[in-house]
Scaffold this active site. Structure first.
Site, PDB file in Angstrom:
ATOM      1  N   CYS A  35      -0.515   1.296   7.178  1.00 55.07           N
ATOM      2  CA  CYS A  35      -1.045   1.512   5.834  1.00 55.07           C
ATOM      3  C   CYS A  35      -2.434   2.152   5.872  1.00 55.07           C
ATOM      4  O   CYS A  35      -2.738   3.027   5.057  1.00 55.07           O
ATOM      5  CB  CYS A  35      -1.069   0.199   5.058  1.00 55.07           C
ATOM      6  SG  CYS A  35       0.600  -0.413   4.710  1.00 55.07           S
ATOM      7  N   CYS A  93      -2.654  -2.926   7.328  1.00 49.96           N
ATOM      8  CA  CYS A  93      -2.222  -2.844   8.723  1.00 49.96           C
ATOM      9  C   CYS A  93      -2.484  -1.422   9.228  1.00 49.96           C
ATOM     10  O   CYS A  93      -2.867  -0.537   8.447  1.00 49.96           O
ATOM     11  CB  CYS A  93      -0.732  -3.185   8.819  1.00 49.96           C
ATOM     12  SG  CYS A  93       0.345  -1.894   8.141  1.00 49.96           S
ATOM     13  N   GLU A 133       0.826  -1.210   0.000  1.00 50.18           N
ATOM     14  CA  GLU A 133       0.000   0.000   0.000  1.00 50.18           C
ATOM     15  C   GLU A 133       0.858   1.257   0.000  1.00 50.18           C
ATOM     16  O   GLU A 133       0.555   2.230  -0.700  1.00 50.18           O
ATOM     17  CB  GLU A 133      -0.918   0.026   1.231  1.00 50.18           C
ATOM     18  CG  GLU A 133      -1.870  -1.147   1.319  1.00 50.18           C
ATOM     19  CD  GLU A 133      -1.333  -2.291   2.177  1.00 50.18           C
ATOM     20  OE1 GLU A 133      -2.160  -2.942   2.835  1.00 50.18           O
ATOM     21  OE2 GLU A 133      -0.106  -2.549   2.193  1.00 50.18           O
TER      22      GLU A 133
END
Length: 158
Positions: free
Chosen positions: A84, A81, A53
């Site tokens: 990101c 996560c 990302e």
């Protein structure tokens, strides 16, 4: 079109798989054009921020000439996560399409939901389950092969 762009994200995930990285891929789309691509390179680059990302966001920002990715959508094979998700929110991406959720580390609905926290200054629309089986399969295949490789190495050490 969702499936088309997720397949492009899966192509990015395959690049990570091919170099021994956790196979997560992402693409960013604006006006039906892919303007950013990324895949995990944390191990090879020795950079903890080298997530798919983050790479896609950097590429899209460079393409647009600014950090605001307004009007953009991200397609990512695995739920982002916290790092990101924060970057997605801060870059003002409008919508994220997720292939499969990450119950152990996801921040777009699993463990927490940074993307839709109304206490923050931007909320990102989220759609999950896009090509879920394919996105799960590449992850399962990778970790199965990794376990097999680790077992073989342990046997050779004996």
């Amino acid at each position: 079109m969702k499936d088309h762009y997720m397949r492009e994200a899966l192509k990015e995930a395959q690049k990570a798989y091919d170099i021994g990285e956790v196979p997560i891929g992402a693409v960013i789309v604006k006006n039906d054009e892919i303007i950013g691509r990324g895949y995990n390179t944390r191990e090879t680059s020795k950079d903890p921020t080298a997530h798919a990302e983050m790479q896609a966001i950097r590429e899209a920002s460079a393409y647009l000439g600014g950090w605001r990715l307004i009007g953009c959508e991200m397609y990512v094979t695995v739920e982002p996560c916290p790092m990101c998700a924060g970057a997605i929110m801060l870059s003002r991406i409008n919508k994220v399409y997720i292939g499969t959720m990450d119950e152990k580390g996801g921040a777009a609905g699993s463990l927490m939901n940074i993307l839709q926290d109304d206490r923050l200054n931007h909320m990102t629309e989220v759609e999950t389950g896009v090509l879920q089986e394919e996105c799960e399969k590449i992850m399962k295949d990778f970790f199965k092969a990794l376990r097999k490789r680790n077992e073989k190495e342990k046997e050779q050490e004996k």
